[in-house]
Scaffold this motif. Structure first.
Motif, short mmCIF file in Angstrom:
data_model
loop_
_atom_site.label_atom_id
_atom_site.label_comp_id
_atom_site.label_asym_id
_atom_site.label_seq_id
_atom_site.Cartn_x
_atom_site.Cartn_y
_atom_site.Cartn_z
N ARG A 73 1.47 6.35 -3.61
CA ARG A 73 2.93 6.40 -3.54
C ARG A 73 3.49 6.11 -4.92
O ARG A 73 3.21 5.06 -5.51
CB ARG A 73 3.47 5.35 -2.55
CG ARG A 73 3.46 5.84 -1.13
CD ARG A 73 4.16 4.83 -0.22
NE ARG A 73 3.32 4.55 0.93
CZ ARG A 73 3.19 3.36 1.49
NH1 ARG A 73 3.84 2.31 1.00
NH2 ARG A 73 2.43 3.21 2.54
N HIS A 100 -0.11 0.85 -3.38
CA HIS A 100 -0.24 2.30 -3.21
C HIS A 100 0.04 3.05 -4.51
O HIS A 100 -0.43 4.17 -4.69
CB HIS A 100 0.70 2.80 -2.10
CG HIS A 100 0.21 2.46 -0.71
ND1 HIS A 100 -0.60 3.32 0.01
CD2 HIS A 100 0.40 1.37 0.07
CE1 HIS A 100 -0.87 2.77 1.19
NE2 HIS A 100 -0.28 1.58 1.24
N ASP A 129 -3.70 3.75 3.51
CA ASP A 129 -3.61 3.39 4.92
C ASP A 129 -4.40 4.43 5.70
O ASP A 129 -4.21 5.63 5.52
CB ASP A 129 -2.14 3.40 5.39
CG ASP A 129 -1.29 2.44 4.59
OD1 ASP A 129 -1.82 1.42 4.12
OD2 ASP A 129 -0.07 2.72 4.43
N GLU A 133 -2.78 -6.42 7.97
CA GLU A 133 -2.72 -4.95 7.98
C GLU A 133 -4.15 -4.40 8.06
O GLU A 133 -4.75 -4.08 7.04
CB GLU A 133 -2.02 -4.41 6.71
CG GLU A 133 -0.54 -4.71 6.66
CD GLU A 133 0.19 -3.90 5.59
OE1 GLU A 133 -0.45 -3.05 4.92
OE2 GLU A 133 1.40 -4.11 5.42
N TRP A 181 -5.23 -1.67 8.68
CA TRP A 181 -5.32 -0.26 8.28
C TRP A 181 -5.25 -0.06 6.77
O TRP A 181 -5.51 1.02 6.27
CB TRP A 181 -4.15 0.53 8.93
CG TRP A 181 -2.81 0.02 8.45
CD1 TRP A 181 -2.16 0.38 7.29
CD2 TRP A 181 -1.97 -0.94 9.07
NE1 TRP A 181 -0.98 -0.31 7.16
CE2 TRP A 181 -0.83 -1.12 8.25
CE3 TRP A 181 -2.06 -1.68 10.27
CZ2 TRP A 181 0.21 -2.01 8.58
CZ3 TRP A 181 -1.02 -2.56 10.59
CH2 TRP A 181 0.08 -2.71 9.76
N HIS A 182 -4.84 -1.09 6.03
CA HIS A 182 -4.62 -0.93 4.59
C HIS A 182 -5.89 -1.30 3.83
O HIS A 182 -6.30 -2.45 3.78
CB HIS A 182 -3.45 -1.81 4.12
CG HIS A 182 -3.18 -1.73 2.64
ND1 HIS A 182 -2.12 -1.01 2.10
CD2 HIS A 182 -3.84 -2.27 1.58
CE1 HIS A 182 -2.14 -1.14 0.78
NE2 HIS A 182 -3.18 -1.89 0.44
#
Ligand code: ZN
Length: 268
Positions: A145, A178, A185, A234, A236-237
């Motif tokens: 990102r 990111h 993720d 988190e 998923w991260h």
């Protein structure tokens, strides 16, 4: 006088015999000892010195070298080990080199958010292939990102839920991992528990927690570490740090901040 001289000679002889005896004993012990691969064979004198300096059985045999925590910079934005958190930011203009879309299932093909830095992308492909072998499907939900995109994401969250709430789940621009291109993720391709805490309870989430380090990834925001890393759990991260550091962190259960002795970053 004569008796004193005799006593002195006796002491010298006894001490000499003791030393000689010890040397022979150590020499025999060395000869009988199984071949050591880590140390060169030592002579009786060295063994005697060893015994005198380490009488309780420790030896001078070198231990395996301690993990070198200085192999990579923690500050350089392009470093494998760069630490980004609420106290440590990236320059607004930093864009990682060699971004590419990994050859795995992605949420939105062609989007800049599906890009990952080349080294992490290759590792991610290996991880996803290994998961598939175990019957688990994974999808890239969000990769790189840019500073600008993070401005939009964070700004959107602030306007929806207010700054205090937004700061708990999303990073301010420049403070998102990111932006490094080596954080991502992951999720279930069917969207089960996507970006939700319950992902950690899914077979995919459990597989990642157990195996991600083998491919060089860590679960960056662990349960119960919010006061150090600044984010709630988190599962998923993932963050790519390379297998050596990932394994160290996995074994120790430490965050990057703890492992490197950096200040906790619960807030800005
Ligand atoms: Zn993330």
């Amino acid at each position: 006088m004569h008796r004193h001289k005799k006593l002195l000679i006796t002491i010298v002889v006894v001490v000499t015999l003791l030393i000689a005896g010890a040397m022979i004993w150590f020499a025999k012990r060395d000869a009988n000892a199984p071949a050591q691969t880590t140390t060169a064979k030592r002579g009786p004198i060295a063994a005697l010195i060893d015994f005198v300096t380490h009488p309780f059985g420790q030896s001078n045999t070198p231990k395996p070298p301690a993990f070198d925590k200085t192999q990579y910079s923690l500050d350089d934005p392009a470093s494998l080990w760069v630490v980004v958190n609420k106290q440590r930011s990236l320059p607004s203009g930093y864009i990682p080199a060699s971004l590419r879309q990994p050859n795995i299932a992605v949420r939105s093909s062609g989007s800049s958010e599906m890009l990952v830095r080349d080294d992490a992308a290759s590792a991610l492909e290996s991880l996803v292939a290994a998961a598939k072998q175990d019957g688990i499907s994974l999808m890239l939900v969000s990769g790189y990102r840019s500073y600008g995109l993070q401005e939009q994401v964070y700004g959107g969250n602030v306007s929806r839920e207010g700054q205090a709430s937004a700061d708990k789940t999303s990073a301010r621009p420049g403070h998102s991992e990111h932006q490094t291109g080596i954080a991502m993720d992951l999720g279930d391709p069917n969207g089960v528990c996507q970006l939700e805490t319950c992902f950690g309870e899914t077979t995919a989430g459990k597989w990642l927690a157990a195996h991600a380090h083998e491919y060089g990834f860590i679960i960056r925001y662990q349960n119960g570490k919010e006061g150090i890393v600044g984010y709630t759990y988190e599962p998923w991260h993932l963050r790519y740090v390379g297998p050596a550091l990932a394994t160290e962190l996995y074994k120790s259960g430490q965050t990057m901040e703890e492992f490197f002795g950096l200040p906790a970053a619960p807030s800005y």
